[in-house]
Design an enzyme around this catalytic site. Sequence first.
Site, PDB file in Angstrom:
ATOM      1  N   GLU A   1      12.877   2.743  13.587  1.00 20.32           N
ATOM      2  CA  GLU A   1      11.944   3.619  13.148  1.00 20.32           C
ATOM      3  C   GLU A   1      10.742   3.663  13.940  1.00 20.32           C
ATOM      4  OE1 GLU A   1      10.400   2.592   9.140  1.00 20.32           O
ATOM      5  OE2 GLU A   1      10.319   0.647   9.788  1.00 20.32           O
TER       6      GLU A   1
ATOM      7  N   TYR B   1       0.777  -1.388   0.114  1.00 23.96           N
ATOM      8  CA  TYR B   1       0.066   0.107   0.094  1.00 23.96           C
ATOM      9  C   TYR B   1       0.782   1.280   0.115  1.00 23.96           C
ATOM     10  CZ  TYR B   1       0.938   1.042   4.924  1.00 23.96           C
ATOM     11  OH  TYR B   1       1.549   1.314   6.114  1.00 23.96           O
TER      12      TYR B   1
ATOM     13  N   LYS C   1       6.596  -2.008   1.838  1.00 19.93           N
ATOM     14  CA  LYS C   1       5.424  -1.320   2.446  1.00 19.93           C
ATOM     15  C   LYS C   1       3.989  -2.329   2.450  1.00 19.93           C
ATOM     16  CE  LYS C   1       3.532   3.342   3.255  1.00 19.93           C
ATOM     17  NZ  LYS C   1       3.422   3.366   4.573  1.00 19.93           N
TER      18      LYS C   1
ATOM     19  N   LEU D   1      11.353   1.237   6.698  1.00 20.43           N
ATOM     20  CA  LEU D   1      10.792   1.509   5.437  1.00 20.43           C
ATOM     21  C   LEU D   1      11.467   2.939   4.960  1.00 20.43           C
ATOM     22  CD1 LEU D   1       8.525   1.188   3.170  1.00 20.43           C
ATOM     23  CD2 LEU D   1       7.344   3.309   4.585  1.00 20.43           C
TER      24      LEU D   1
ATOM     25  N   HIS E   1      -1.882 -20.964   1.016  1.00 25.25           N
ATOM     26  CA  HIS E   1      -0.872 -19.908   1.173  1.00 25.25           C
ATOM     27  C   HIS E   1      -0.041 -19.499  -0.061  1.00 25.25           C
ATOM     28  CE1 HIS E   1      -1.650 -20.755   5.445  1.00 25.25           C
ATOM     29  NE2 HIS E   1      -0.850 -20.040   5.843  1.00 25.25           N
TER      30      HIS E   1
HETATM   31  N1  DCS Z   1       7.981   3.704   8.402  1.00 21.27           N
HETATM   32  C1  DCS Z   1       6.911   3.220   8.419  1.00 21.27           C
HETATM   33  C2  DCS Z   1       6.860   1.662   9.393  1.00 21.27           C
HETATM   34  C3  DCS Z   1       5.626   3.764   8.002  1.00 21.27           C
HETATM   35  O1  DCS Z   1       4.552   2.791   8.002  1.00 21.27           O
HETATM   36  C4  DCS Z   1       5.622   4.900   7.264  1.00 21.27           C
HETATM   37  C5  DCS Z   1       4.569   5.488   6.626  1.00 21.27           C
HETATM   38  C6  DCS Z   1       6.976   5.628   7.328  1.00 21.27           C
HETATM   39  C7  DCS Z   1       8.020   4.934   7.997  1.00 21.27           C
HETATM   40  C8  DCS Z   1       7.017   7.086   6.845  1.00 21.27           C
HETATM   41  O2  DCS Z   1       7.014   6.936   5.308  1.00 21.27           O
HETATM   42  P1  DCS Z   1       6.312   8.047   4.430  1.00 21.27           P
HETATM   43  O3  DCS Z   1       7.156   9.249   4.744  1.00 21.27           O
HETATM   44  O4  DCS Z   1       6.905   7.388   3.026  1.00 21.27           O
HETATM   45  O5  DCS Z   1       5.036   8.175   4.641  1.00 21.27           O
HETATM   46  N2  DCS Z   1       3.224   5.146   7.177  1.00 21.27           N
HETATM   47  C9  DCS Z   1       2.041   5.408   6.439  1.00 21.27           C
HETATM   48  C10 DCS Z   1       0.748   5.292   7.042  1.00 21.27           C
HETATM   49  O6  DCS Z   1       0.730   3.817   7.408  1.00 21.27           O
HETATM   50  N3  DCS Z   1       0.105   6.130   7.324  1.00 21.27           N
HETATM   51  O7  DCS Z   1       0.755   7.149   6.930  1.00 21.27           O
HETATM   52  C11 DCS Z   1       1.826   7.103   6.317  1.00 21.27           C
END
Ligand code: DCS
Length: 284
Positions: free
Chosen positions: A178, A32, A146, A202, A101
């Site tokens: 993170e 996503y 992601k 990510l 699966h």
């Molecule tokens: N790390 C994780 C685990 C994330 O889910 C996200 C974004 C980020 C870092 C930051 O990435 P971006 O800067 O590209 O957004 N998560 C999305 C979410 O699930 N909701 O908003 C952003």
Amino acid sequence: MTTYFIDGQFTSKDSLTISIDDRGYYFGDGVYEVVKVYDGELYTAEEHIGRLFQSASKIKMAIPYSEQQLIDIAKELVKVNEVMTGHIYMQVTRGASARVHQFPEVSVTPVVTAYAIHNPRPLSNIEGGVSVKSVDDVRWLRCDIKSLNLLANVLAKQEAFEAGCAEAIFVRDGVVTEGSSSNAFGVKDGVVITHPATNLILNGITRQVVLKLCKENEIPVEERAFTPEEMYAMDEFFITSTTSEITPVVLIDEKAVGAGTPGVVTRRLQEAFARQIPLSVAGD
Ligand code: DCS
């Protein structure tokens, strides 16, 4: 009525159907993206859609559209739903097939679902900063994807919320990786420090924007692992994501960061960030 996109069609939420056999539902078998909308325009859409294709390729799934077609779908959703400040949510699952699966037959087409939603910038957090809680990083080892599989992230965020915090900060093997839905940065003696873009995080699009802004503003950066002890001793700390932008962290595990207020480097980066989004929303 909000218009959604599913499986090649624009439709209202009430009339769309999703198969119970969708592999996203059974296995979280999909990927996503969240793309920010400022002033009715998509922000860094190419980067997000590019990452969607990379995530899909890493799980060996072919998206049945081109990058440009997905951008056009996102633009159409913004337009018909009249979203000015908000975001697009877009996901692709491996499609609907009886539950086994292993991958289904190649004839099963991945399902693309997307919507646009109004969502104001979280200005009070951006201004005042937030508290965070460190949580064990029990996720798998492909955090660069992601993926829709977010159970460890959901549990971590819930643990943080129950402790009155806005975000969970993951720690794996003595290293700060993170946030549960954000990237994490510290500032020590004027140097911005963040975990390198490996399989353990990510590589956020906002993270990449921040690293570019650091370069442009001659703020030194170290992409390296740091420990929770180093985190507690940072002068400043902040998290980044598409929806939270650059959010200062003022309290980590109930300990004040620096003076307990958003720091000067964080503020400089926020200002630089605001300058490169459409002007009419910079103060929204
Ligand atoms: N790390 C994780 C685990 C994330 O889910 C996200 C974004 C980020 C870092 C930051 O990435 P971006 O800067 O590209 O957004 N998560 C999305 C979410 O699930 N909701 O908003 C952003």
